[in-house]
Scaffold this motif. Structure first.
Motif, PDB file in Angstrom:
ATOM      1  N   UNK A  28       0.831  -1.205   0.000  1.00  0.00           N
ATOM      2  CA  UNK A  28       0.000   0.000   0.000  1.00  0.00           C
ATOM      3  C   UNK A  28       0.866   1.256   0.000  1.00  0.00           C
ATOM      4  N   UNK A  29       1.958   1.226   0.755  1.00  0.00           N
ATOM      5  CA  UNK A  29       2.875   2.367   0.787  1.00  0.00           C
ATOM      6  C   UNK A  29       3.479   2.598  -0.595  1.00  0.00           C
ATOM      7  N   UNK A  30       3.908   1.535  -1.243  1.00  0.00           N
ATOM      8  CA  UNK A  30       4.478   1.657  -2.589  1.00  0.00           C
ATOM      9  C   UNK A  30       3.461   2.228  -3.564  1.00  0.00           C
ATOM     10  N   UNK A  31       2.222   1.759  -3.481  1.00  0.00           N
ATOM     11  CA  UNK A  31       1.174   2.241  -4.391  1.00  0.00           C
ATOM     12  C   UNK A  31       0.899   3.732  -4.174  1.00  0.00           C
ATOM     13  N   UNK A  32       0.768   4.152  -2.925  1.00  0.00           N
ATOM     14  CA  UNK A  32       0.516   5.569  -2.633  1.00  0.00           C
ATOM     15  C   UNK A  32       1.675   6.452  -3.073  1.00  0.00           C
ATOM     16  N   UNK A  33       2.891   5.940  -2.942  1.00  0.00           N
ATOM     17  CA  UNK A  33       4.082   6.722  -3.280  1.00  0.00           C
ATOM     18  C   UNK A  33       4.432   6.652  -4.765  1.00  0.00           C
ATOM     19  N   UNK A  34       3.737   5.775  -5.508  1.00  0.00           N
ATOM     20  CA  UNK A  34       4.040   5.632  -6.926  1.00  0.00           C
ATOM     21  C   UNK A  34       5.354   4.926  -7.190  1.00  0.00           C
ATOM     22  N   UNK A  35       5.710   4.020  -6.283  1.00  0.00           N
ATOM     23  CA  UNK A  35       6.962   3.274  -6.390  1.00  0.00           C
ATOM     24  C   UNK A  35       6.685   1.931  -7.065  1.00  0.00           C
ATOM     25  N   UNK A  36       7.581   1.511  -7.917  1.00  0.00           N
ATOM     26  CA  UNK A  36       7.411   0.220  -8.610  1.00  0.00           C
ATOM     27  C   UNK A  36       7.341  -0.921  -7.603  1.00  0.00           C
ATOM     28  N   UNK A  37       6.474  -1.878  -7.862  1.00  0.00           N
ATOM     29  CA  UNK A  37       6.199  -2.980  -6.937  1.00  0.00           C
ATOM     30  C   UNK A  37       7.432  -3.824  -6.632  1.00  0.00           C
ATOM     31  N   UNK A  38       8.368  -3.937  -7.571  1.00  0.00           N
ATOM     32  CA  UNK A  38       9.537  -4.793  -7.341  1.00  0.00           C
ATOM     33  C   UNK A  38      10.631  -4.104  -6.506  1.00  0.00           C
ATOM     34  N   UNK A  39      10.483  -2.825  -6.202  1.00  0.00           N
ATOM     35  CA  UNK A  39      11.461  -2.128  -5.369  1.00  0.00           C
ATOM     36  C   UNK A  39      11.335  -2.562  -3.912  1.00  0.00           C
ATOM     37  N   UNK A  40      12.457  -2.533  -3.197  1.00  0.00           N
ATOM     38  CA  UNK A  40      12.440  -2.809  -1.762  1.00  0.00           C
ATOM     39  C   UNK A  40      12.077  -1.530  -1.018  1.00  0.00           C
ATOM     40  N   UNK A  41      11.435  -1.708   0.133  1.00  0.00           N
ATOM     41  CA  UNK A  41      11.028  -0.589   0.958  1.00  0.00           C
ATOM     42  C   UNK A  41      11.689  -0.751   2.326  1.00  0.00           C
ATOM     43  N   UNK A  42      12.243   0.337   2.853  1.00  0.00           N
ATOM     44  CA  UNK A  42      12.910   0.282   4.147  1.00  0.00           C
ATOM     45  C   UNK A  42      12.335   1.328   5.082  1.00  0.00           C
ATOM     46  N   UNK A  43      12.249   0.973   6.353  1.00  0.00           N
ATOM     47  CA  UNK A  43      11.722   1.833   7.406  1.00  0.00           C
ATOM     48  C   UNK A  43      12.888   2.408   8.202  1.00  0.00           C
ATOM     49  N   UNK A  44      12.862   3.710   8.388  1.00  0.00           N
ATOM     50  CA  UNK A  44      13.897   4.370   9.199  1.00  0.00           C
ATOM     51  C   UNK A  44      13.183   5.132  10.303  1.00  0.00           C
ATOM     52  N   UNK A  45      13.411   4.732  11.546  1.00  0.00           N
ATOM     53  CA  UNK A  45      12.766   5.431  12.653  1.00  0.00           C
ATOM     54  C   UNK A  45      13.715   6.340  13.408  1.00  0.00           C
ATOM     55  N   UNK A  46      14.990   6.209  13.144  1.00  0.00           N
ATOM     56  CA  UNK A  46      15.985   7.035  13.833  1.00  0.00           C
ATOM     57  C   UNK A  46      17.261   7.010  13.010  1.00  0.00           C
ATOM     58  N   UNK A  47      17.940   8.125  12.925  1.00  0.00           N
ATOM     59  CA  UNK A  47      19.169   8.177  12.134  1.00  0.00           C
ATOM     60  C   UNK A  47      20.276   7.333  12.735  1.00  0.00           C
TER      61      UNK A  47
END
Length: 77
Positions: A28-47
């Motif tokens: 859902x995040x990829x779809x909302x952001x317009x990111x291709x489905x085969x891309x990896x998604x990473x979460x960053x909560x703190x630098x």
């Protein structure tokens, strides 16, 4: 009577995305952001902490949580 809609936000590639859902899956995040489905998604909560992979079926909580000291956590970047 007018109902206010709560919105949540996150960033993908520096772009702010808003949604009315407090939880989203990776796909859902990829779809909302317009990111291709085969891309990896990473979460960053703190630098200072390593990024964590978000799988397509994994839910991400967009609601800021209170830390033990009562302060708000940082939003998803």
């Amino acid at each position: 009577m007018q109902t206010l809609l709560k919105t949540y936000h996150f960033f993908v590639g520096g772009n702010r995305i808003e949604t009315d859902k407090p939880f989203l899956t990776g796909v859902e995040i990829k779809a909302l952001a317009g990111v291709r489905a085969e891309y990896q998604l990473f979460f960053r909560d703190d630098v200072n902490s390593p990024d964590r992979e978000v799988r397509d079926t994994q839910a991400v909580d967009l609601i800021p949580q209170k830390a033990e000291d009562g302060t708000d956590d940082k939003p998803i970047d």
